[in-house]
Design an enzyme around this catalytic site. Structure first.
Site, PDB file in Angstrom:
ATOM      1  N   GLU A 156     -15.721 -10.503   4.877  1.00  5.21           N
ATOM      2  CA  GLU A 156     -14.426 -10.365   3.600  1.00  5.21           C
ATOM      3  C   GLU A 156     -14.231 -11.884   2.966  1.00  5.21           C
ATOM      4  O   GLU A 156     -13.861 -12.146   2.292  1.00  5.21           O
ATOM      5  CB  GLU A 156     -12.854  -9.799   4.801  1.00  5.21           C
ATOM      6  CG  GLU A 156     -11.951  -9.507   3.774  1.00  5.21           C
ATOM      7  CD  GLU A 156     -10.784  -8.771   4.153  1.00  5.21           C
ATOM      8  OE1 GLU A 156     -11.177  -8.397   5.195  1.00  5.21           O
ATOM      9  OE2 GLU A 156     -10.082  -9.291   3.649  1.00  5.21           O
ATOM     10  N   SER A 206      -7.396   1.880  -1.596  1.00  5.65           N
ATOM     11  CA  SER A 206      -6.511   0.673  -2.036  1.00  5.65           C
ATOM     12  C   SER A 206      -6.733  -0.606  -2.744  1.00  5.65           C
ATOM     13  O   SER A 206      -7.355  -1.564  -2.226  1.00  5.65           O
ATOM     14  CB  SER A 206      -5.256   0.782  -1.233  1.00  5.65           C
ATOM     15  OG  SER A 206      -4.786  -0.404  -0.971  1.00  5.65           O
ATOM     16  N   CYS A 261      -9.155  -1.656  15.524  1.00  8.79           N
ATOM     17  CA  CYS A 261     -10.067  -2.578  15.504  1.00  8.79           C
ATOM     18  C   CYS A 261     -10.233  -3.025  16.932  1.00  8.79           C
ATOM     19  O   CYS A 261     -10.920  -3.925  17.335  1.00  8.79           O
ATOM     20  CB  CYS A 261      -9.290  -3.576  14.668  1.00  8.79           C
ATOM     21  SG  CYS A 261      -9.140  -3.884  12.811  1.00  8.79           S
ATOM     22  N   GLU A 313       1.397   1.497  -3.311  1.00  9.42           N
ATOM     23  CA  GLU A 313       0.449   2.272  -4.248  1.00  9.42           C
ATOM     24  C   GLU A 313       0.688   3.254  -3.619  1.00  9.42           C
ATOM     25  O   GLU A 313       0.385   4.447  -5.080  1.00  9.42           O
ATOM     26  CB  GLU A 313      -0.928   0.864  -4.017  1.00  9.42           C
ATOM     27  CG  GLU A 313      -1.728   1.710  -4.235  1.00  9.42           C
ATOM     28  CD  GLU A 313      -3.140   0.840  -4.070  1.00  9.42           C
ATOM     29  OE1 GLU A 313      -2.767   0.515  -2.721  1.00  9.42           O
ATOM     30  OE2 GLU A 313      -3.582   0.641  -4.678  1.00  9.42           O
ATOM     31  N   CYS A 366      -8.571  -1.619   4.112  1.00  7.92           N
ATOM     32  CA  CYS A 366      -8.384  -2.996   5.124  1.00  7.92           C
ATOM     33  C   CYS A 366      -9.157  -2.947   5.747  1.00  7.92           C
ATOM     34  O   CYS A 366      -9.095  -4.046   6.900  1.00  7.92           O
ATOM     35  CB  CYS A 366      -6.655  -2.778   6.116  1.00  7.92           C
ATOM     36  SG  CYS A 366      -6.291  -1.414   6.609  1.00  7.92           S
ATOM     37  N   GLU A 417       0.872  -1.315  -0.080  1.00  9.79           N
ATOM     38  CA  GLU A 417      -0.087   0.253   0.505  1.00  9.79           C
ATOM     39  C   GLU A 417       0.581   1.864  -0.297  1.00  9.79           C
ATOM     40  O   GLU A 417       0.745   2.136  -0.393  1.00  9.79           O
ATOM     41  CB  GLU A 417      -0.610  -0.075   1.175  1.00  9.79           C
ATOM     42  CG  GLU A 417      -1.681   1.578   1.173  1.00  9.79           C
ATOM     43  CD  GLU A 417      -2.981   1.007   2.087  1.00  9.79           C
ATOM     44  OE1 GLU A 417      -3.133  -0.059   2.345  1.00  9.79           O
ATOM     45  OE2 GLU A 417      -3.598   2.089   2.053  1.00  9.79           O
ATOM     46  N   GLU A 449     -14.703 -11.949  -4.976  1.00  8.68           N
ATOM     47  CA  GLU A 449     -13.057 -11.706  -5.282  1.00  8.68           C
ATOM     48  C   GLU A 449     -11.763 -12.628  -4.978  1.00  8.68           C
ATOM     49  O   GLU A 449     -10.905 -12.773  -5.675  1.00  8.68           O
ATOM     50  CB  GLU A 449     -12.580 -10.428  -4.990  1.00  8.68           C
ATOM     51  CG  GLU A 449     -13.286  -9.187  -5.928  1.00  8.68           C
ATOM     52  CD  GLU A 449     -14.868  -9.201  -4.383  1.00  8.68           C
ATOM     53  OE1 GLU A 449     -15.024  -9.611  -4.555  1.00  8.68           O
ATOM     54  OE2 GLU A 449     -15.783  -8.021  -5.301  1.00  8.68           O
ATOM     55  N   LYS A 456     -14.824  -9.649   9.275  1.00  6.20           N
ATOM     56  CA  LYS A 456     -13.903  -9.687   8.692  1.00  6.20           C
ATOM     57  C   LYS A 456     -14.493 -12.132   7.551  1.00  6.20           C
ATOM     58  O   LYS A 456     -13.655 -11.993   7.267  1.00  6.20           O
ATOM     59  CB  LYS A 456     -12.410 -10.298   9.331  1.00  6.20           C
ATOM     60  CG  LYS A 456     -11.076  -9.214   9.830  1.00  6.20           C
ATOM     61  CD  LYS A 456     -11.061  -9.130   7.964  1.00  6.20           C
ATOM     62  CE  LYS A 456     -10.583  -7.553   8.449  1.00  6.20           C
ATOM     63  NZ  LYS A 456      -9.274  -7.678   7.639  1.00  6.20           N
TER      64      LYS A 456
HETATM   65  S1  SF4 Z   1     -13.009  -4.934  13.369  1.00  5.63           S
HETATM   66 FE1  SF4 Z   1     -14.011  -2.930  12.762  1.00  5.63          FE
HETATM   67  S2  SF4 Z   1     -12.276  -1.225  12.358  1.00  5.63           S
HETATM   68 FE2  SF4 Z   1     -11.823  -3.191  12.453  1.00  5.63          FE
HETATM   69  S3  SF4 Z   1     -11.564  -4.614  10.482  1.00  5.63           S
HETATM   70 FE3  SF4 Z   1     -13.283  -4.974  11.685  1.00  5.63          FE
HETATM   71  S4  SF4 Z   1     -15.227  -3.053  10.600  1.00  5.63           S
HETATM   72 FE4  SF4 Z   1     -13.105  -2.333  10.493  1.00  5.63          FE
END
Ligand code: SF4
Ligand code: SF4
Ligand code: FES
Lengths: 163, 568
Positions: free
Chosen positions: B361, B319, B498, B282, B299, B279, B366, B358
């Site tokens: 994600e 990014s 986080c 980039e 991220c 990153e 993708e 996550k």
């Molecule tokens: S804990 Fe919250 S700030 Fe951290 S990656 Fe997950 S959604 Fe985003």
């Protein structure tokens, strides 16, 4: 143009065209939510999902927020409504004079529950609190017509009138 | 202006706009609450915080009632205690009696309240509500039957995130907190950040658990199961074992994972250093070429999804670098498999994440298309359950190091776990690469929006850092209107980053998150290697496997795409 069945996007656009038109009279401000919902219901007869979604986009509200308001007020309907609205009074006087039996009879006749709409979209049935015609108890209203001093036996005849 | 009142015969002096609850707290009196949350607006729906006004005998909801001069309040009169208990019993009368098998068992505020208020039976019975469970999506599970209508999730989603995925609907006894048309939460504009789950006092919103999936992999002898832990976990997991908030427990965490049976214990921090390399480069390319600025970090999957719904026009500013978690898994499934001589389908990668998003994600098309995805994501809370299940005495475990190859990290990576960390870490590398000079500590705050101006040679890089999605939206609206001065924008969906994630120990408050964030910053300060481009394992990885940052192999493994999603 030739038939465009299956062209979802175009169908959607056509469906939403009347909404777009009525939104032209409004600014995108949260305070107009209720008037817009009222106008849209006037236009569509009820508040379809896509219409609510579109309204939320227009007002910069979330879909859930608009849904929350639309389900809070009993004046708004999220399901298509029948052409004829039957309101059965459940106020005290009607209750005492057998309103419940009238309601049961209508349910039987139409094959729907309280709040339901017949499959042919002909009738919607709603029980309501006092409609202010206690002298005529038990009383129902079909659209704007009042039918009073009813017995269950009279119900089929009245329904027939509106078929 | 201050005023004086008496609470349980003690005089208290407080600001005139304080509530009775705040005044009581000042003299160490703890009034039970449920719908109240210190970081959200006042609400006053549950009435378990009632106290008695001694002059009038009125019962007042202390969380919303302002103090007045000369007021005399009793928090523990028989009348107040009975009323509190009755109010709670009324809530319990329409609450399933499922504590023993509930995900929230042991960390439930409703359970605690029943215990603290001395509820031994529920004297009311009547109609109860029964709603379908929504566990369709990958991130969250919603059980409206366990909801007590406190509105905390509704408030956090509106006030902090500006998303309003959840709302009060219907009315009276039929009121239910849900989505438009009860659609699955995964099919609407929800970012999956899980802030609702961190404020819900009951088990009505929790993460969608992957614990049994992970046990399954660990028990499968044909699988080589490796684990990566996100930077923030080492600053939060200790809390669940009686340790002080913000305690850094890196080595104990590794030891616990070892005892759970993982074949290798790695850190997402390692991959955070890798993210910086990609990153950072980039950004340099964009900054020098003046293309797609501001550069916006990617991220945080909660933020990315929010952007895809609400700012699709800014997707090209994101990014393209994958998140540390996804970079880790991509490297594990290529480099690690090669180094260890494993079959591709033998490897199983588990992520311990602070985050419910996550889980989403991990399932992004993708990533799945390229076969480089993480196989299971568990939150801090889920890990805690696993540790408790095997009866480890976490606080007294003898620590161990993380494993080599993908277990070394720098201070830059550690601060990824809190707001501002990604920006600071990237710019450390960017500045050094462009000028050979080191970047001093930025000392950014944790709250809301932070700004920094960084001199790089004769140029200034304008940086903005937002945590919480409504703060992000504020900055992005400026970008969209073309009057933003920023070159680099970091966004974290969760307040404090986080450490305040949707998968972290509950109940979550800003005070707690701040301590966790400070823990990570201290960790960075104490590290000998504090810059990503000095991480020896990263240097080795580029040298032996990847080649150059942004090069062919790196581009293929470490970058990704995003897509526009409907606004609602
Ligand atoms: S804990 Fe919250 S700030 Fe951290 S990656 Fe997950 S959604 Fe985003
Ligand atoms: S889901 Fe939880 S946070 Fe939301 S209103 Fe219900 S009990 Fe409160
Ligand atoms: S905590 Fe005061 S009314 Fe709920």
């Amino acid at each position: 143009m030739a038939c465009q069945c299956g062209n979802e996007e175009q169908n959607r656009e056509e469906f939403l065209a009347p909404l777009r038109e009525l939104l032209e009279d409004y600014e995108s401000k949260e305070k107009y939510l209720i008037p817009i919902l009222q106008d849209a219901q006037e236009e569509y007869g009820y508040l379809p999902k896509d219409v609510l979604r579109e309204i939320s986009g227009f007002l910069n509200l979330s879909f859930s927020q608009v849904y929350g308001v639309a389900t809070f007020y009993s004046q708004f309907h999220l399901e298509p409504r029948g052409e004829n609205i039957i309101r059965v009074c459940m106020g005290t006087a009607c209750h005492v004079r057998g309103g419940e039996k009238i309601l049961e009879k209508i349910k039987d006749e139409l094959g729907i529950e309280d709040g339901g709409t017949t499959d042919d979209l002909h009738f919607t049935l709603e029980s309501v609190a006092c409609i202010g015609a206690c002298g005529l108890a038990p009383v129902i209203m079909v659209n704007d017509d009042t039918h009073g001093r009813l017995t269950p036996e009279q119900v089929p005849e009245i329904i027939e009138e509106y078929k | 202006m201050t005023i004086t009142l008496t609470i349980d015969d003690q005089e208290v002096e407080v600001k005139e706009d304080a509530t009775i609850l705040e005044a009581a707290k000042k003299v160490g009196i703890d009034i039970p609450t449920l719908c109240y949350h210190p970081d959200l607006t006042e609400f006053g729906s549950c009435r378990v915080c009632v106290v008695e006004n001694e002059e009038s005998g009125d019962l007042l909801a202390s969380c919303v009632t302002p103090v007045s001069d000369g007021m005399e309040i009793s928090t523990n009169s028989a009348k107040a205690r009975t009323a509190r208990r009755t109010n709670l019993e009324l809530l319990l009368a329409n609450h399933p009696n499922e504590c023993l098998t509930c995900d929230q068992n042991g960390m439930c505020e409703l359970q605690d309240a029943a215990y603290n208020l001395g509820v031994t039976e529920v004297s009311f019975s009547g109609e109860t509500t029964d709603y379908e469970v929504d566990d369709v999506g990958p991130s969250l599970k919603r059980e409206p039957s366990k909801c007590i209508l406190c509105g905390r999730c509704v408030r956090v989603c509106e006030e902090v995130q500006g998303v309003s995925a959840l709302e009060f609907t219907e009315r009276g006894f039929d009121s239910v907190v849900t989505t438009a048309f009860d659609m699955p939460q995964s099919e609407i504009n929800c970012a999956n950040c899980g802030q609702c789950a961190t404020v819900c006092p009951t088990g009505a919103i929790t993460e969608k658990s992957c614990v049994s999936k992970v046990w399954g992999a660990l028990e499968n002898e044909d699988k080589h199961v490796i684990v990566q832990t996100a930077p923030s976990i080492q600053a939060t997991v200790g809390e669940e074992f009686g340790m002080e908030e913000g305690s850094i427990v890196t080595e104990k965490l590794a030891a616990a994972l070892d005892k759970l049976g993982f074949d290798k214990i790695f850190s997402t921090d390692f991959a955070a250093d890798l993210t910086i390399m990609e990153e950072g480069n980039e950004f340099i390319k964009r900054f020098q070429g003046d293309k797609h600025l501001p550069h916006i970090t990617s991220c945080c999957p909660g933020w990315v999804k929010f952007c895809e719904h609400n700012y699709p026009d800014l997707i090209e500013n994101l990014s393209s670098a994958k998140s540390p978690m996804s970079m880790f898994s991509a490297i594990a499934k290529s480099y690690y498999v090669e180094e260890m001589d494993l079959d591709e389908d033998e490897l199983y990668v588990v992520g311990v994440m602070p985050c419910t998003a996550k889980k989403f994600e991990m399932n992004r098309d993708e990533l799945i298309e390229t076969g480089s995805e993480t196989d299971a994501v568990i939150t801090t809370r889920e890990l805690v359950r696993m540790i408790k299940e095997v009866g480890l005495d976490f606080a007294n475990l003898e620590g161990r190091e993380y494993d080599d190859m993908m277990g070394t990290s720098t201070g830059a990576a550690n601060i990824f776990g809190t707001t501002g960390g990604v920006a600071e870490a990237s710019l450390r590398t960017v500045k050094e690469k462009l000028t050979g000079e080191s970047l001093g500590r930025l000392n950014l705050g944790f709250e809301g929006i932070n700004e920094a101006e960084i001199e790089i040679g004769d140029e200034t890089v304008n940086v903005a850092i937002a945590n919480g999605l409504s703060n992000a939206a504020e900055i992005l609206d400026e970008v969209r209107e073309g009057n933003s001065k920023y070159d680099f924008i970091e966004v974290m969906a969760c307040p404090y980053g986080c450490v305040g994630g949707g998968g972290q120990p509950v109940p979550a408050t800003d005070e707690r998150k701040q301590k966790r964030g400070e823990g990570l910053k201290n960790m960075d300060g104490a590290k000998t290697i504090r810059k990503s481009h000095e991480n020896p394992e990263i240097l080795k990885l580029y040298d032996e496997f990847l080649g150059e940052p942004l090069g062919g192999e790196s581009h293929h493994l470490l970058h990704t795409r995003y897509k526009e999603r409907e606004r609602n």
